[in-house]
Design an enzyme around this catalytic site. Structure first.
Site, mmCIF file in Angstrom:
data_model
loop_
_atom_site.group_PDB
_atom_site.id
_atom_site.type_symbol
_atom_site.label_atom_id
_atom_site.label_comp_id
_atom_site.label_asym_id
_atom_site.label_seq_id
_atom_site.Cartn_x
_atom_site.Cartn_y
_atom_site.Cartn_z
ATOM 1 N N HIS A 11 -24.512 -70.209 -129.248
ATOM 2 C CA HIS A 11 -25.019 -69.022 -129.944
ATOM 3 C C HIS A 11 -24.520 -67.765 -129.232
ATOM 4 O O HIS A 11 -24.397 -67.739 -128.012
ATOM 5 C CB HIS A 11 -26.549 -69.049 -129.977
ATOM 6 N N GLU A 15 -21.148 -66.830 -137.349
ATOM 7 C CA GLU A 15 -22.064 -65.710 -137.169
ATOM 8 C C GLU A 15 -21.313 -64.543 -136.524
ATOM 9 O O GLU A 15 -21.135 -64.533 -135.304
ATOM 10 C CB GLU A 15 -23.221 -66.107 -136.252
HETATM 11 P P1 PGA Z 1 -30.601 -62.736 -137.388
HETATM 12 O O1 PGA Z 1 -30.130 -63.819 -136.315
HETATM 13 O O2 PGA Z 1 -30.862 -63.483 -138.678
HETATM 14 O O3 PGA Z 1 -31.843 -62.136 -136.831
HETATM 15 O O4 PGA Z 1 -29.483 -61.768 -137.545
HETATM 16 C C1 PGA Z 1 -29.268 -64.846 -136.681
HETATM 17 C C2 PGA Z 1 -28.969 -65.723 -135.501
HETATM 18 O O5 PGA Z 1 -28.974 -65.232 -134.380
HETATM 19 O O6 PGA Z 1 -28.723 -66.928 -135.656
#
Ligand code: PGA
Length: 251
Positions: A96, A169
């Site tokens: 992550h 992401e």
């Molecule tokens: P968020 O986080 O939906 O608060 O942007 C997503 C994540 O960190 O997986």
């Protein structure tokens, strides 16, 4: 095929309340008429995993937010993937962007964690994504390609590809309230699929909300969503789940 919807509670749902919230989510999900259209996974804080696992139902899978790259040895503070799996937890989020940013996790460490988690029988949600600067400099594809290539270098990862999920992401979209456009996300999702070269689930994450969720699976072509802030409350998380179910024609 059902969409995958993963709730990443980070440290935003505290350990003391996570087991009860998990149980409430599980009860709602068990009764949801759209249950077959969306597979739900919850990643509570690691310390709350045993208590959540004790309340685990077959309907609501659990994920670890991170795991170590070994199962035993002189590794202070590490949590072994085999121990996590033994709790009945079936998924692990690895790489992550908050781990990369705040704990300086690099591609090599992430590769080792992926290999160890897959070998322990977990399904890995490998997070990849570029920073704002990298996107502006036109390096987004190169960065994501490098992150994925690194993990695929491990034999254990290539041997267990059916249990590998990739979560795209963009780092700048996480927790910012600003998401990438579904069209730009779609281009990256396609790039990831062609890089892996075998069937792989690709999820989108970064400021997903009930308002934009459907667009990321429709126009964005994602197989699922990884949700942070909007996953912490029952109302917003189930609103997202229903939007996904709506795309499959069930509500
Ligand atoms: P968020 O986080 O939906 O608060 O942007 C997503 C994540 O960190 O997986």
């Amino acid at each position: 095929m059902a969409f995958l919807l993963i709730a990443n509670w980070k440290q935003q749902v505290r350990e003391a309340v996570a087991p009860a919230r998990y149980a409430t989510f599980a009860r709602t999900y068990a009764k949801a008429p759209w249950r077959k259209s969306v597979v739900l996974v919850v990643a509570p804080p690691l310390l709350a995993l045993p208590a959540c696992a004790a309340r685990r139902t077959r309907h609501l899978a659990l994920a670890a937010q991170d795991v170590g790259f070994t199962n035993e040895g002189a590794y202070t503070g590490a949590i072994g993937p085999a121990a996590v799996r033994a709790l009945g937890v079936t998924y692990a989020i690895i790489g992550h962007s908050e781990r990369r940013q705040w704990y300086a996790e690099d591609d090599l460490l992430i590769r080792r964690k992926c290999a160890a988690a897959l070998t322990a029988g977990l399904t890995v949600i490998l997070c990849v994504g570029e920073t704002k600067d990298e996107r502006q400099e036109g390096k987004a594809f190169a960065v994501v390609t490098r992150q994925i290539k690194s993990s695929l270098e491990a034999v254990a990862v290539r041997d267990h590809l059916s249990r590998l999920i990739i979560a795209y992401e963009p780092r700048w979209a996480i927790g910012s309230g600003v998401s990438i456009s579904p069209q730009e996300a779609q281009t990256m999702h396609e790039q990831i699929r062609s890089q892996v070269g075998k069937p792989v689930l690709v999820c989108y994450g970064g400021s997903v909300s009930p308002t934009n969720a459907a667009a990321f699976v429709r126009a964005g072509g994602a197989d699922g969503l990884l949700v942070g802030s909007a996953s912490t409350t029952h109302t917003s998380f189930f609103a997202i789940a229903k939007k996904l179910a709506g795309v499959r024609g069930t509500t």
